[in-house]
Design an enzyme around this catalytic site. Structure first.
Site, PDB file in Angstrom:
ATOM      1  N   GLU A  87      19.625   4.675 -26.953  1.00  0.00           N
ATOM      2  CA  GLU A  87      18.390   4.385 -26.222  1.00  0.00           C
ATOM      3  C   GLU A  87      18.377   2.968 -25.650  1.00  0.00           C
ATOM      4  O   GLU A  87      17.997   2.752 -24.501  1.00  0.00           O
ATOM      5  CB  GLU A  87      17.158   4.590 -27.120  1.00  0.00           C
ATOM      6  CG  GLU A  87      16.703   6.024 -27.231  1.00  0.00           C
ATOM      7  CD  GLU A  87      17.541   6.844 -28.196  1.00  0.00           C
ATOM      8  OE1 GLU A  87      18.392   6.262 -28.901  1.00  0.00           O
ATOM      9  OE2 GLU A  87      17.357   8.073 -28.238  1.00  0.00           O
ATOM     10  N   HIS A 137       9.934  11.070 -36.295  1.00  0.00           N
ATOM     11  CA  HIS A 137       9.964  11.758 -35.005  1.00  0.00           C
ATOM     12  C   HIS A 137       8.568  12.006 -34.456  1.00  0.00           C
ATOM     13  O   HIS A 137       8.402  12.733 -33.492  1.00  0.00           O
ATOM     14  CB  HIS A 137      10.665  13.117 -35.129  1.00  0.00           C
ATOM     15  CG  HIS A 137      12.118  13.030 -35.448  1.00  0.00           C
ATOM     16  ND1 HIS A 137      12.588  12.512 -36.629  1.00  0.00           N
ATOM     17  CD2 HIS A 137      13.225  13.399 -34.740  1.00  0.00           C
ATOM     18  CE1 HIS A 137      13.909  12.564 -36.648  1.00  0.00           C
ATOM     19  NE2 HIS A 137      14.321  13.091 -35.501  1.00  0.00           N
TER      20      HIS A 137
END
Lengths: 412, 324
Positions: B60, B129
Site C-alpha cells: 500500500e 479489516h
C-alpha cells in the site's frame, strides 16, 4: 467543584433554609452522605453529597437562608486546595451565583450588569429552544413544569404555558401595611407562606373563578360508613373516613365529566387522562397538597391508605416534591374543622377545587313533605371559567351527588 | 429507471471516467486480472488494458506513494484498497504527501488522486479489516472524504471525485455492494459537499453517512409506524467538505438531532457534527444532541456480536425515544 451549593429541591423553590448540618467542619464526607437538612417552601429535604472529601468550611449556619446556587459549604477532596480568595468571599457573604467565582477576574462592568439581571430563581432545567421561546413570549420558566426527560422544560411546555406578567405583585407590595407598633410581632414569611401568598394571589387575580354549591343527602353515606367501619374494626383494619369516600366520588365523577380534570394552557385546554387529585393538608404555618397518582385506578381502600400516608408525612414535612406536584384537581375538606360550607381558591394551574364541608344533622323535607332529621353535606365547586362553564360544573356536581347519595357504588 | 447494484454503479462510474479521460488509471491489489476483491473493477482490465488497470503486490505504501507522484505529474490515479483498514500503512503517503502538497507548493501542484475501497465493519473480517478511517482522514485539511450510501450517490460522487483536483477518499461499504437502487442511464455528477435529505420529517433529525443512512431510514420507518414520530434523515454524503447548511437547516426544523455513525464514538465524524450543531444551532435545540455509534471496541469477530456492535435501527429508535 469543591463548593456545595443550595440545590433546587422543588419547582417553586427560590431559596432554602439550612435546618441542620449533619456533618461538622473537618468531618470526612462520602458520596451519598447526607450532609445537611434543607427546608424548602414545602418540606424538609436531605441534602446528599455528590462528591467525597472533607467538609472544610460552612458558609451558611443552621437557620440561615440561601438562594438556589449560593454556596453553602466548601468540600475538598484529598489533595485538593481551597480556591484562592480575594477577600470578597468572607465566611458569611452570600455570593451571587451569576457573578462567577470570586477568584476569577472578569471586567467589572460586565460583572455588575450580570448580577443585576433579574434572575433569582437559580438554575431551571430547560432546553435552549424552550429558553428562546420563553424569552420571546415573556414566560417565566420557573413557573413551568417540564415534561422532557429528567423534568427538562422543552418547547411544547413553554408553548402551552400561559403568559405570565413579568412580576406578580405580592400582597405586601401592592397594598400599604399598617406598620407594627410596640409589642407587635413581625413574623418573617417562611418559604411556604411566601409561595402560598404568590400563588393564591395569582390564582384569584388571574383565574376567573365562579362558584357552584350543592347540598348532598349524606344519610346513606353515614350508614354505609358506620357499617363498614364496624366490620373493619372487628377485623383489625383501619377505618375509612368520610373524606376517603368523597375523594373516591370526586375521582369517579371526574371520569364521567373529564372537562373538570384539566388546565388552561394559553392557547388550549389540556384535559388530563389520569386523575391525580391533590388533597389539601393543613400543616404548621401553611398548606401542602399531596397528590394521589392515578386515583381513577385506585380502590376506596387504596385511596384511603394513600391519603393517610401522604398526610402523615406532609405534617412531618417528610414529603418529596414529586409527591405534591402534578395534581390535576384539588379537594379541600374543612368538615373536621366544623365548617359547614365555604368556597376555596383554585390551586393553579388546575381548573377546579372542591370545598367539602361538615356532614350536618338537620331537619329536611322528605318526599312526603314531612320534616324529618337528615344528614346533609355541603359541597362547593370553584371553577376556572376559561376551562369549565356553569353547565359543565353543574353536570359534574350532579354526578358527584349521585355517587355520594348511592355510595355503595363506590365500593365496586 | 434501471435498478442496479451499488457495485455496478461504481463499476459504471469507473468505466465512464476511464473512457472519458485517458489520464485516468486504476491501480491496486487484484484490480485487473481478478476483477477486484469485491468485483468493483470487473471487466475494466479486459476493456482498457494493462496501462489503465494495474495489479500491484501487497504494498500500500508503495502504490499509494506512486499514485501521489503520478497525479502530481498530471495523471489521475484511482487507487483501490482491498480494505480501507490497509490505508494505515500508507498514512504518510496519504496525509503527508497527498494531503499537504497543494498547500506546501503554494497552489502550484494539484493532486488529483482518488483512493477508494470498502470501509467499516459488519462482514466479520475481524478488527484489523473493519476500521472506519473517515474521521482520522477528514481531520486533515487538504483532503476530501465522501461516503456514499446508495448506488445513485456512489456513481455520482465517484465521477466527481475522479474529476476533482484534490485527493478524494471514497469510502464504500462492503455490506452495500450487493444492494440495489435506481440509477439513471444518462450521465450525472453529484457535487462534493452537498448533503441529501433522504427522508423528510418534522420531529427529529437523524444525521448519518454511509451505511448508517440505511440504518437511519429503517429506524425512521419504525418511529413513524410504532411511535408516530417523524424523523428526517439527512445523508451527509460528503464528510469533508461538510454541508453544514443542510444539516443545520434540518436541526432548526426538528429541534432534535440523533447522529448515527458507524465510527467508534471517540473523535468520530458524529462528534464533529455534534460540535457543529451545538455551536451554530444551540438556540434551536430542544434536547441534547445524542449519538448512536459503533460500540467502542475493536471490531468483534463473532458475527452476532459484531451485529450488536454496529448501530442498529433499534438502538436509534431507543435514543430518539429518550428525547422525544
Amino acid at each position: 467543584m469543591p463548593y456545595i451549593e443550595m440545590p433546587k429541591l422543588s419547582d417553586t423553590m427560590t431559596e432554602g433554609t439550612v435546618v441542620k448540618w449533619r456533618k461538622a467542619v473537618g468531618e470526612p464526607v462520602d458520596v451519598g452522605d447526607v450532609i445537611a437538612e434543607i427546608e424548602t417552601d414545602k418540606a424538609v429535604m436531605e441534602l446528599e453529597a455528590f462528591d467525597g472529601g472533607t467538609l472544610q468550611e460552612i458558609y451558611v449556619s443552621e437557620g440561615g437562608k440561601a438562594r438556589i446556587g449560593e454556596k453553602l459549604a466548601l468540600l475538598l477532596a484529598a489533595g485538593e486546595d481551597a480556591p484562592q480568595k480575594d477577600g470578597q468571599a468572607a465566611k458569611t457573604q452570600q455570593v451571587n451565583p451569576l457573578a462567577g467565582s470570586p477568584s476569577r477576574t472578569s471586567p467589572a462592568p460586565a460583572k455588575a450588569e450580570k448580577a443585576a439581571a433579574p434572575v433569582s430563581r437559580g438554575r431551571v432545567k430547560a432546553s435552549p429552544l424552550a429558553k428562546k421561546i420563553a424569552g420571546a413570549k415573556r414566560v417565566d420558566l420557573a413557573l413551568i413544569q417540564g415534561s422532557g426527560p429528567g423534568g427538562r422544560i422543552v418547547a411544547r411546555d413553554v408553548e402551552s404555558a400561559p403568559v405570565t406578567p413579568a412580576a406578580i405583585p405580592t400582597a405586601a407590595a401592592a397594598i400599604p401595611v399598617l406598620p407594627p407598633g410596640p409589642g407587635d410581632r413581625r413574623i418573617p414569611l417562611t418559604g411556604m407562606r411566601k409561595i402560598i401568598a404568590e400563588r393564591l394571589l395569582a390564582s384569584k387575580t388571574q383565574i376567573p373563578h365562579f362558584y357552584l354549591n350543592i347540598e348532598v343527602d349524606a344519610g346513606e353515606l353515614v350508614r354505609l360508613r358506620t357499617q363498614l367501619n364496624e366490620h373493619l374494626e372487628k377485623s383489625g383494619q383501619g377505618k375509612l373516613t368520610f373524606n376517603d369516600f368523597i375523594l373516591k366520588a370526586v375521582v369517579a365523577a371526574a371520569t364521567k365529566v373529564p372537562r373538570v380534570n384539566a388546565s388552561f394552557a394559553g392557547d388550549a385546554v389540556i384535559e388530563y387522562t389520569d386523575i391525580h387529585p391533590s388533597v389539601a393538608v393543613a400543616v404548621e404555618d401553611g398548606l401542602v397538597t399531596p397528590v394521589i397518582r392515578q386515583a381513577q385506578k385506585k380502590s376506596l381502600r387504596e385511596i384511603s391508605e394513600a391519603v393517610k400516608d401522604l398526610a402523615t408525612r406532609a405534617r412531618s414535612k417528610k414529603i418529596k416534591p414529586e409527591e405534591y406536584q402534578g395534581g390535576t384537581l384539588t379537594v379541600s375538606n374543612l368538615g373536621s374543622h366544623g365548617i359547614d360550607s365555604f368556597s376555596a381558591v383554585i390551586n393553579p394551574p388546575q381548573a377546579v377545587i372542591l370545598s367539602i364541608g361538615a356532614i350536618v344533622k338537620k331537619p329536611v323535607l322528605n318526599a312526603q313533605d314531612q320534616i324529618v332529621p337528615g344528614h346533609r353535606l355541603a359541597i362547593g365547586l370553584s371553577a376556572d371559567h376559561r376551562v369549565v362553564d356553569g353547565a359543565t360544573g353543574a353536570q359534574y356536581l350532579a354526578e358527584l351527588r349521585g355517587l355520594l347519595e348511592n355510595p355503595a357504588a363506590l365500593l365496586l | 429507471m434501471p435498478v442496479i447494484t451499488y457495485r455496478k454503479a461504481l463499476n459504471d462510474a469507473l468505466a465512464e471516467e476511464l473512457a472519458r479521460d485517458e489520464n485516468v488509471f486504476i491501480i491496486g491489489e487484484e484490480v485487473a486480472h481478478y476483477n477486484g476483491a469485491y468485483k468493483v473493477t470487473e471487466g475494466l482490465w479486459q476493456r482498457f488494458g494493462d496501462k489503465r488497470v494495474l495489479d500491484t503486490p501487497i504494498t500500500e505504501a508503495a502504490f499509494i506513494g506512486l499514485s501521489a507522484g503520478a497525479s502530481m505529474l498530471g495523471l489521475r490515479p484511482v487507487v483501490e484498497l482491498m480494505f480501507w483498514s490497509f490505508a494505515y500503512v500508507a498514512y504518510d503517503q496519504i496525509v503527508n504527501n497527498a494531503g499537504c502538497i497543494r498547500y506546501m507548493s503554494g497552489g502550484q501542484i494539484n493532486l488529483p488522486l482518488v483512493i477508494r475501497g470498502p470501509a467499516n465493519g459488519g462482514t466479520n473480517v475481524g478488527a484489523t479489516h473493519s476500521h472506519t478511517p473517515e474521521s482520522i482522514l477528514a481531520n486533515n485539511p487538504g483532503v476530501k472524504v465522501v461516503c456514499p450510501a446508495t448506488a445513485y450517490d456512489a456513481k455520482g460522487l465517484m465521477k466527481t471525485a475522479i474529476r476533482d483536483n484534490d485527493p478524494v477518499f471514497v469510502m464504500e461499504n462492503t455490506l452495500l455492494y450487493g444492494e440495489t437502487w435506481e440509477v439513471p442511464d444518462e450521465e450525472y455528477l453529484i457535487p462534493l459537499g452537498v448533503a441529501d435529505v433522504k427522508r423528510e420529517g418534522a420531529d427529529v433529525s437523524l444525521i448519518a453517512h454511509g451505511r448508517a443512512v440505511i440504518t437511519s431510514l429503517q429506524a425512521a420507518e419504525i418511529l413513524a409506524h410504532e411511535h408516530n414520530i417523524h424523523a428526517e434523515v439527512v445523508d451527509l454524503r460528503s464528510i469533508r467538505p461538510l454541508d453544514e447548511e443542510t444539516l443545520l437547516r434540518s436541526v432548526r426544523k426538528t429541534h432534535r438531532a440523533v447522529l448515527v455513525d458507524e465510527n467508534k464514538p471517540f473523535c468520530a465524524v458524529s462528534a464533529q457534527i455534534a460540535a457543529t450543531i451545538q455551536e451554530k444551532a444551540f438556540d434551536d435545540l430542544d434536547a441534547p444532541v445524542l449519538r448512536v455509534c459503533t460500540l467502542d471496541a475493536p471490531a468483534i469477530y463473532s458475527p452476532p456480536l459484531e451485529k450488536l456492535q454496529l448501530p442498529t435501527p433499534e438502538r436509534v429508535v431507543e435514543k430518539v425515544l429518550s428525547i422525544a
